[in-house]
Motif scaffolding. Structure first.
Motif, PDB file in Angstrom:
ATOM      1  N   GLU A  19       1.041  -1.510   0.480  1.00 44.61           N
ATOM      2  CA  GLU A  19      -0.255   0.198   0.010  1.00 44.61           C
ATOM      3  C   GLU A  19       0.294   1.079   0.204  1.00 44.61           C
ATOM      4  O   GLU A  19       0.412   2.525   0.245  1.00 44.61           O
ATOM      5  CB  GLU A  19      -0.827   0.103   1.201  1.00 44.61           C
ATOM      6  CG  GLU A  19      -1.777  -1.018   0.466  1.00 44.61           C
ATOM      7  CD  GLU A  19      -2.277  -1.483   2.129  1.00 44.61           C
ATOM      8  OE1 GLU A  19      -4.073  -0.765   2.242  1.00 44.61           O
ATOM      9  OE2 GLU A  19      -2.680  -2.301   3.204  1.00 44.61           O
ATOM     10  N   VAL A  51       0.738  -9.854  -5.247  1.00 48.87           N
ATOM     11  CA  VAL A  51       0.768  -9.778  -3.826  1.00 48.87           C
ATOM     12  C   VAL A  51       0.484 -10.369  -2.791  1.00 48.87           C
ATOM     13  O   VAL A  51      -0.120 -11.330  -3.376  1.00 48.87           O
ATOM     14  CB  VAL A  51      -1.294  -8.602  -3.478  1.00 48.87           C
ATOM     15  CG1 VAL A  51      -0.985  -8.212  -2.331  1.00 48.87           C
ATOM     16  CG2 VAL A  51      -0.646  -6.809  -4.315  1.00 48.87           C
ATOM     17  N   TRP A 111      -8.292  -7.294  -1.102  1.00 53.07           N
ATOM     18  CA  TRP A 111      -7.987  -6.944  -1.856  1.00 53.07           C
ATOM     19  C   TRP A 111      -8.240  -6.899  -3.161  1.00 53.07           C
ATOM     20  O   TRP A 111      -7.967  -6.824  -4.058  1.00 53.07           O
ATOM     21  CB  TRP A 111      -6.538  -8.130  -1.712  1.00 53.07           C
ATOM     22  CG  TRP A 111      -5.656  -7.663  -0.558  1.00 53.07           C
ATOM     23  CD1 TRP A 111      -5.388  -8.895   0.520  1.00 53.07           C
ATOM     24  CD2 TRP A 111      -4.367  -6.077   0.057  1.00 53.07           C
ATOM     25  NE1 TRP A 111      -5.525  -7.454   1.739  1.00 53.07           N
ATOM     26  CE2 TRP A 111      -4.260  -6.914   1.251  1.00 53.07           C
ATOM     27  CE3 TRP A 111      -3.907  -5.413  -0.820  1.00 53.07           C
ATOM     28  CZ2 TRP A 111      -3.391  -5.706   1.253  1.00 53.07           C
ATOM     29  CZ3 TRP A 111      -3.546  -4.753  -0.791  1.00 53.07           C
ATOM     30  CH2 TRP A 111      -2.773  -4.963   0.770  1.00 53.07           C
ATOM     31  N   ARG A 128      -8.701  -6.201  -9.408  1.00 52.96           N
ATOM     32  CA  ARG A 128      -8.052  -5.587  -7.641  1.00 52.96           C
ATOM     33  C   ARG A 128      -9.533  -4.393  -7.976  1.00 52.96           C
ATOM     34  O   ARG A 128     -10.662  -4.089  -7.416  1.00 52.96           O
ATOM     35  CB  ARG A 128      -7.742  -4.478  -8.209  1.00 52.96           C
ATOM     36  CG  ARG A 128      -8.022  -3.743  -8.480  1.00 52.96           C
ATOM     37  CD  ARG A 128      -6.811  -1.644  -9.201  1.00 52.96           C
ATOM     38  NE  ARG A 128      -7.419  -0.407  -9.393  1.00 52.96           N
ATOM     39  CZ  ARG A 128      -7.826   0.467  -8.538  1.00 52.96           C
ATOM     40  NH1 ARG A 128      -6.828   0.337  -7.000  1.00 52.96           N
ATOM     41  NH2 ARG A 128      -8.513   1.338  -9.503  1.00 52.96           N
ATOM     42  N   VAL A 173      -5.595  -1.671  -3.226  1.00 51.90           N
ATOM     43  CA  VAL A 173      -4.424  -1.899  -4.370  1.00 51.90           C
ATOM     44  C   VAL A 173      -4.062  -0.658  -5.200  1.00 51.90           C
ATOM     45  O   VAL A 173      -4.579  -0.360  -6.601  1.00 51.90           O
ATOM     46  CB  VAL A 173      -4.883  -2.934  -4.950  1.00 51.90           C
ATOM     47  CG1 VAL A 173      -3.533  -3.303  -5.950  1.00 51.90           C
ATOM     48  CG2 VAL A 173      -4.853  -4.255  -4.267  1.00 51.90           C
ATOM     49  N   VAL A 206      -5.676  -7.623 -10.018  1.00 49.63           N
ATOM     50  CA  VAL A 206      -4.366  -8.228  -9.644  1.00 49.63           C
ATOM     51  C   VAL A 206      -3.809  -8.985  -9.083  1.00 49.63           C
ATOM     52  O   VAL A 206      -4.755  -9.954  -9.148  1.00 49.63           O
ATOM     53  CB  VAL A 206      -4.793  -7.748  -7.667  1.00 49.63           C
ATOM     54  CG1 VAL A 206      -6.321  -8.354  -7.406  1.00 49.63           C
ATOM     55  CG2 VAL A 206      -3.641  -7.196  -6.833  1.00 49.63           C
TER      56      VAL A 206
END
Ligand code: TXA
Ligand code: MG
Length: 338
Positions: free
Chosen positions: A35, A57, A68, A94, A98, A109
């Motif tokens: 982040e 991630v 997320w 996402r 994100v 993501v």
């Protein structure tokens, strides 16, 4: 310093916007607070990686999936429950949490829960998501030990957590799980057959779409030496031919072939078991570089189980000289069915 202290210190480095290299079961990752856009940008600078190539991630457990990702599909939940923690990365829409610095501007993501006690302890001490690519310079061979990380990235990393050699040895399998038609974007540590068994239907490989990420770049995972792919029974002959021309040749011999030293300056044998081969593939490529080879002659393993990921990495190490065609007829058949 004891292990718990190392983890605490690594978590502090992440909170302060620093970079921590950490072990996973696949390869070592170069992590930053997902982040913190500034910290994420440092990853790209250290790796020499173009900012448009998205990062995975890493999270601590599948119950964080909804923090997320938006619109988590049923197959996504199924695969997360079945394979996490493990060498599987899921691509989803996402969530607003994100930053675009992580996704290279994409609305999607990539998420993964790695199966390594040191990584999981780090995420739990840190409390957030950790954006991480493999901890190597862009385009080169991925690191499977802490020493590889230090050799590649040196002091550019604030802290390296040493968790020993990686168990799986090739990167995670990446699956796009957004729509009805799932697709493997990169073969890896979870076999295609195991995904298909869990889902109850075949799954496509999507490898010839537009290049939007480094793992899909034709020339990648490459050692310094040029890689030449031939049929298994041609490795020795081709190595001898190149040697006669004055090349410093490395020969990667398939199992069952005699290790005759005449085949090259460095002759290394592929392990019998595919699991062991996956664990060793990057170390083998590094060893040829260490021995100063300018060309490596190798052949592809059968593209099933982990063999598919190994074949993929060897094709990419060989670069655009070799077309990445791994049983295209099978995909054509699946496309017709679906
Ligand atoms: O096993 C692994 O996956 C290792 C460990 C450290 O977790 N990580 C890794 O990261 O291999 P990296 O950055 O070397 O490769 C990440 C790949 C990219 O090649 C890209 O294909 C894919 O993740 N990726 C990331 N975000 C994506 C997205 N939003 N859409 C499609 N692909 C994405
Ligand atoms: Mg990588």
């Amino acid at each position: 310093m004891g292990k718990a202290d190392d983890i605490e210190q690594a978590a502090r480095v992440l909170r302060a916007g620093g970079l921590v290299a950490f072990p996973t079961e696949t390869v070592y990752g170069l992590g930053a607070d997902a982040e913190n856009a500034g910290a994420v940008e440092r990853i790209f600078a250290v790796k020499g990686r173009p900012a448009t190539h998205p990062l995975i991630v890493h999270i601590g457990a599948d119950d964080q999936l909804h923090d997320w990702a938006a619109d988590v599909s049923k197959p996504a939940r199924l695969l997360a429950e079945r394979f996490w923690p493990g060498p599987l990365t899921l691509v989803l829409w996402r969530s607003s949490r994100v930053p675009f610095a992580v996704t290279g501007g994409l609305e999607t993501v990539a998420l993964r829960v790695p199966d390594h006690p040191v990584a999981l302890a780090l995420f739990s001490a840190f409390g957030g998501g950790v954006a991480a690519p493999s901890a190597n310079r862009f385009g080169s061979v991925s690191p499977t030990t802490a020493r590889h990380v230090r050799e590649d990235l040196g002091s550019a990393v604030d802290l390296v957590l040493d968790g020993g050699p990686c168990e799986v040895g090739v990167e995670s399998t990446i699956v796009d799980v957004r729509g009805e038609q799932l697709a493997i974007l990169r073969p890896g540590g979870v076999a295609r057959e195991d995904l298909e068994r869990a889902l109850g239907h075949p799954i496509l490989m999507r490898s010839n779409g537009p290049i939007r990420a480094p793992g899909q770049h034709p020339s990648h995972y490459a050692p310094r030496a040029r890689v030449l792919l031939v049929e298994p029974d041609e490795v020795v002959g081709e190595a001898q031919r190149l040697r006669a021309q004055g090349c410093r040749v490395g020969a990667l011999l398939p199992p069952g072939f005699e290790t005759s030293s005449g085949a090259g300056h460095a002759v290394l044998l592929v392990p019998e078991s595919t699991t062991e081969y996956a664990r060793k593939i990057y170390e083998l490529l590094r060893e040829f570089d260490r021995r100063g080879c300018d060309v490596i002659v190798a052949s592809l393993p059968q593209p099933d189980g982990l063999g598919l990921a190994i074949a993929d990495r060897l094709c990419r190490a060989a670069g655009p000289r070799v077309p990445v065609h791994i049983d295209p007829t099978r995909d054509a058949r699946i496309k017709r069915m679906g």
